[in-house]
Motif scaffolding. Structure first.
Motif: not given
Length: 443
Positions: A252-256, A270-271, A428, A430
């Motif tokens: 999973d990648m996301f805005r940290s 992220t999207k 970023l 993860s």
């Protein structure tokens, strides 16, 4: 809820489940018997707790479906369970501290009465027993004319004796040194008086379990008395093996947290959703069974290989859709994993059910990450490639939980592992998730 909070929440959930389910190993009734003060022998089931400190009571029931009663040292002479003998009685316990930093200056024994069961270390015509209280003080006893007699010993702080120094040495009047009261040596000289050649060995024996048991062994060998039993010190048992299985991997990648909410950071990562991976994992294991524990608790370690490949696709376009940019990202990572777990076991006949929780470190041995960016217009298409991540962590750390069942050699388990991912780019974040079905074999 952001991903950092979610990560912490999942870790806490795993720990809570582990702590809650660890209570399934509390009952450990084993076949045994006890002898009353009137010499009656009662057979049944003893609640064996592999006691580290001397118990003040021991639970017993005649059969598995009957009520539990607590045996008292005042009414129970001996309890026999799992090859151990526990003698009940009222004793004197020397309670003064023995750690160097806590020593006191008084040379007087600090005796306190206690009613407890003592572990028999040497059982025979000459008996040695052991008591340990909650302060971790170890005291030893001999069975003298049917009564437990304390072998007297104490550490304290005191000045150096004048006869121990030479005229040339200057001793500071306020300087104190560790000293010992060793009356137990005189008691043993009298107790083992038929050992005519053992005087020097008794005088040189330290006040410790290993040394005193060795002394009694020497006594029985020298006096050619073979009718005795030794309670050996519990040791670390170990198992070495191999393990292999199938692992499901999801990244999973996301805005940290801390990223500027007004900026659109890394939308191609992220999207978009990275594809999951199912692949092989395996390695070598070493498990160390902790001594004197009820549930056969152990420290489990594993060095294993695992890897994954994954891809993601993201597309952005203008309002008319005539101009768009495509991002095609490909990942391939291979790791060496070091896993350490604390495990609890519950016996199920020839099998045992176990659960474990611990930490892991994944060190990458192969890292490949590439993104192909395509600019598509009605007239032409151009593309370029670059590294998917600007910066990567040198290693990944995480938490792992397992639940399994096994015998002497074969075992099977399911696992869930969660790590802090691979990205170290600002803004970023993860998370990695792994679920595994593993088969192990102990050599």
């Amino acid at each position: 809820m952001n991903h950092t909070t979610s990560f912490i929440g999942r870790i806490m959930t795993i720990i809570l489940v582990f702590c809650t389910t660890s209570t399934w190993a509390q009952d450990n009734f084993l076949p045994g018997f006890y002898i009353t003060q009137t010499n009656d022998t009662i057979r049944g089931l003893i609640h064996y707790q592999s006691w580290v400190n001397s118990p003040s009571g021991i639970e017993f029931k005649l059969e598995s479906n009957q009520a539990i009663e607590t045996l008292s040292p005042l009414t129970t002479r001996e309890v026999h369970v799992k090859g151990e003998i526990w003698i009940g009685g009222t004793i004197q316990v020397e309670t003064s501290p023995r750690a160097i930093r806590n020593l006191i200056q008084s040379p007087s024994l600090e005796l306190s009465p206690d009613t407890a069961f003592l572990l028999v270390l040497v059982n025979g015509r000459k008996t040695l027993a052991y008591h340990r209280n909650v302060s971790k003080n170890e005291n030893f006893y001999i069975l003298n004319q049917g009564k437990l007699e304390l072998l007297e010993y104490k550490k304290y702080l005191g000045p150096v004796n004048p006869e121990q120094t030479s005229p040339q040495q200057e001793i500071a009047s306020e300087q104190l040194y560790e000293k010992e009261i060793q009356r137990y040596k005189g008691q043993l000289l009298e107790y083992l008086s038929d050992w005519y050649t053992g005087k020097e060995e008794i005088k040189s024996t330290p006040y410790s379990r290993r040394s005193l048991v060795a002394l009694f062994k020497s006594y029985y060998r020298a006096t050619t008395q073979m009718d005795f039993d030794i309670q050996e010190m519990a040791k670390f048992n170990h198992k070495f093996g191999v393990i292999a299985g199938v692992t499901y991997y999801q990244l999973d990648m996301f805005r940290s947290s801390g990223a500027d909410p007004n900026l659109s950071l890394h939308p191609r990562l992220t999207k978009s959703q990275f594809t999951h991976h199912v692949g092989f994992s395996g390695g070598v294991t070493a498990e160390f069974i902790l001594p004197r524990n009820v549930r056969h608790n152990s420290i489990y370690t594993e060095l294993a290989y695992h890897g994954f490949t994954s891809s993601s696709y993201y597309e952005s376009s203008n309002s008319s859709g005539e101009y768009r940019t495509e991002y095609d990202s490909q990942l391939e990572f291979h790791y060496l994993k070091l896993l350490g777990q604390y495990r609890l076991r519950q016996s199920l006949g020839k099998l045992s059910l176990y659960e474990g929780i611990g930490v892991l470190v994944n060190t990458p041995i192969i890292r490949h990450h590439e993104t192909i960016e395509r600019d598509v217009t009605p007239i032409n298409t151009s593309e370029r490639s670059y590294d998917t991540f600007k910066s990567l962590k040198p290693f990944e750390v995480g938490l792992g939980a397992s639940l399994g069942i096994g015998g002497d050699h074969l075992s099977g388990e399911i696992r869930y592992e969660m790590g802090n991912g691979l990205s170290s780019q600002p803004g970023l974040g993860s998370l990695s998730h792994r679920a595994s079905l593993m088969i192990g074999y102990n050599l």
